[in-house]
Write an enzyme that holds these catalytic residues in place. Structure first.
Site, PDB file in Angstrom:
ATOM      1  N   ASP A   1     -42.855  15.490  -0.059  1.00 40.52           N
ATOM      2  CA  ASP A   1     -43.545  16.162   1.051  1.00 40.52           C
ATOM      3  C   ASP A   1     -44.624  17.150   0.608  1.00 40.52           C
ATOM      4  O   ASP A   1     -45.271  17.770   1.458  1.00 40.52           O
ATOM      5  CB  ASP A   1     -42.524  16.896   1.927  1.00 40.52           C
ATOM      6  CG  ASP A   1     -41.751  15.923   2.812  1.00 40.52           C
ATOM      7  OD1 ASP A   1     -42.366  14.957   3.291  1.00 40.52           O
ATOM      8  OD2 ASP A   1     -40.542  16.135   3.008  1.00 40.52           O
TER       9      ASP A   1
ATOM     10  N   ASP B   1     -43.589   7.713   5.351  1.00 45.82           N
ATOM     11  CA  ASP B   1     -44.241   9.020   5.467  1.00 45.82           C
ATOM     12  C   ASP B   1     -44.984   9.391   4.182  1.00 45.82           C
ATOM     13  O   ASP B   1     -45.980  10.115   4.195  1.00 45.82           O
ATOM     14  CB  ASP B   1     -43.215  10.126   5.748  1.00 45.82           C
ATOM     15  CG  ASP B   1     -42.019   9.664   6.571  1.00 45.82           C
ATOM     16  OD1 ASP B   1     -41.681   8.466   6.514  1.00 45.82           O
ATOM     17  OD2 ASP B   1     -41.424  10.493   7.251  1.00 45.82           O
TER      18      ASP B   1
HETATM   19  N1  GLY Z   1     -41.749  13.066   7.471  1.00 41.46           N
HETATM   20  C1  GLY Z   1     -40.638  13.129   8.350  1.00 41.46           C
HETATM   21  C2  GLY Z   1     -40.941  12.714   9.731  1.00 41.46           C
HETATM   22  O1  GLY Z   1     -41.947  12.089  10.025  1.00 41.46           O
HETATM   23  O2  GLY Z   1     -40.131  13.037  10.572  1.00 41.46           O
END
Ligand code: GLY
Length: 405
Positions: free
Chosen positions: A120, A182
């Protein structure tokens, strides 16, 4: 008085108002966001001032004030609020907002100095420092982005060819080398770093990740798996599964949104027409099955459709991506993507999706993690971030400017 100053600032900056025959007043929407930002800042001001290590994350449907989260390495959403402040500053040119953006952004600097906790880092650092650098050219910001991109690269497994999204023992027992959709968004920081003084290898890592994901993380109909699980030693795909979607074989709306945004960005960064061709297929399968207002149910196979919760965040992410994608294609496709994006933000601008007086977020009706029972039908900070980004992209498009600012 404060309101008057804000109003005048906006009036001066906006100059001409972009009322369009597409029945969407983009400046009105941007002014609305600016007002909500002021409300949020007021709310965050405690008796002893603002705690810049607490970031707004979500407001449940039944509540009216932000649930804030401490900035820690495990909290993936902390870059969005600073990013919103940078976008708002870009629009309003209000230097008080810039000062707030700087202070919230600085709370994230430690992430560039510690080992990568997970993938992330791109969301965290590129939404905050990335936008900050774009607008200020602050050299310290650049160093933080470059250091963080190097840190993210340590999660790359050359045998698999992708970044490990969740390097956690408990996850890795079940899903050894996991890559989530993601993760595509975090490649933007890698591309940027490779072109702005960072290691050239970062570009190759981003390309490898995008290629392997394109090959392994989509079904033949171009819908995506949320998670691809790879064998750490052979690099082969073991299986595609879900974490936040309804079922392993369903299309989780935000996962597909990340794919649309991610491959549009990969085409911008590489000009590889394979990404351009691919992203249109990934987009078309999403557009083909939307409700009339173009805001998806949280999963395209969610139980209870048409009464299932929506996901405004997915709509905001896709709208922002499609404004950009529309600049890469011609003819009918150009109009198809641009009109779809306009339709999405027109819905998001309506009283059905905007919080307006009821709470200080921009939007309602996002779904965070349905299988976990968390943040369902809520206001969520990343929905607001991509909504504001989409509005700014649309405004630049109308002005004939570079869509990225
Ligand atoms: N990256 C986590 C989500 O999209 O909830």
């Amino acid at each position: 008085m404060k309101k008057l100053v804000l109003g005048l600032t906006l009036l001066c900056f906006c100059g001409c108002s972009h009322k369009t025959n597409e029945a969407l007043d983009v400046d009105k929407a941007l002014n609305y966001c600016a007002m909500q930002v002021e409300r949020t800042l007021q709310e965050l001001k405690g008796d002893s001032g603002i705690d810049y290590t607490l970031m707004p994350r979500s407001i449940m449907d039944s509540l009216t004030t932000w649930n804030c989260k401490k900035v820690v390495k495990e909290e993936w959403t902390s870059g969005f609020w600073p990013g919103i402040l940078w976008y708002d500053y870009e629009y309003t040119q209000n230097h008080a907002i810039k000062r707030e953006a700087e202070k919230f952004t600085s709370s994230l600097a430690f992430l560039s100095k510690i080992p990568a906790y997970d993938h992330d880092l791109g969301f965290l650092i590129f939404c905050s420092y990335g936008n900050g650098y774009r607008l200020t050219k602050n050299k310290d910001y650049k160093k933080i982005i470059l250091d963080t991109a190097d840190s993210l690269s340590t999660l790359y497994n050359p045998k698999v060819g992708t970044i490990l999204s969740w390097p956690r023992e408990v996850v890795n027992k079940q899903w050894p080398h996991n890559t989530i959709m993601d993760n595509m968004i975090n490649l933007e920081m890698m591309f940027w770093a490779s072109k702005n003084g960072g290691d050239k290898r970062l570009y190759d890592i981003a390309v490898s990740h995008a290629n392997k994901t394109m090959k392994c993380q989509f079904r033949p109909d171009y819908t995506s798996y949320h998670v691809a699980v790879y064998d750490t030693l052979t690099g082969n795909l073991i299986k595609g599964v879900t974490h936040q979607g309804y079922a392993d074989n369903s299309m989780w709306a935000r996962g597909q949104a990340w794919a649309i945004y991610g491959y549009t960005m990969c085409y911008r960064e590489t000009r590889d027409v394979r990404y351009l061709d691919f992203v249109q297929k990934v987009t078309d399968v999403y557009l083909n099955d939307l409700p009339a207002d173009y805001i998806p149910y949280w999963d395209f196979s969610a139980p209870g459709i048409p009464n299932a919760p929506r996901d405004a965040s997915a709509a905001a992410i896709v709208a922002s991506a499609l404004f950009e994608l529309s600049t890469f294609v011609e003819g009918n496709k150009k109009m198809k993507y641009r009109n779809a994006a306009v339709k999405m933000i027109t819905s998001l601008n309506s009283s059905i999706y905007q919080c307006r007086e009821s709470k200080p977020a921009f939007l309602m009706h996002s779904t965070g993690h349905w299988p976990n029972g968390s943040e369902i039908d809520a206001s969520i900070i990343y929905a607001d971030y991509y909504y504001l980004e989409a509005l700014l992209r649309y405004k630049r498009l109308l002005r004939g400017m570079n869509i990225l600012g």
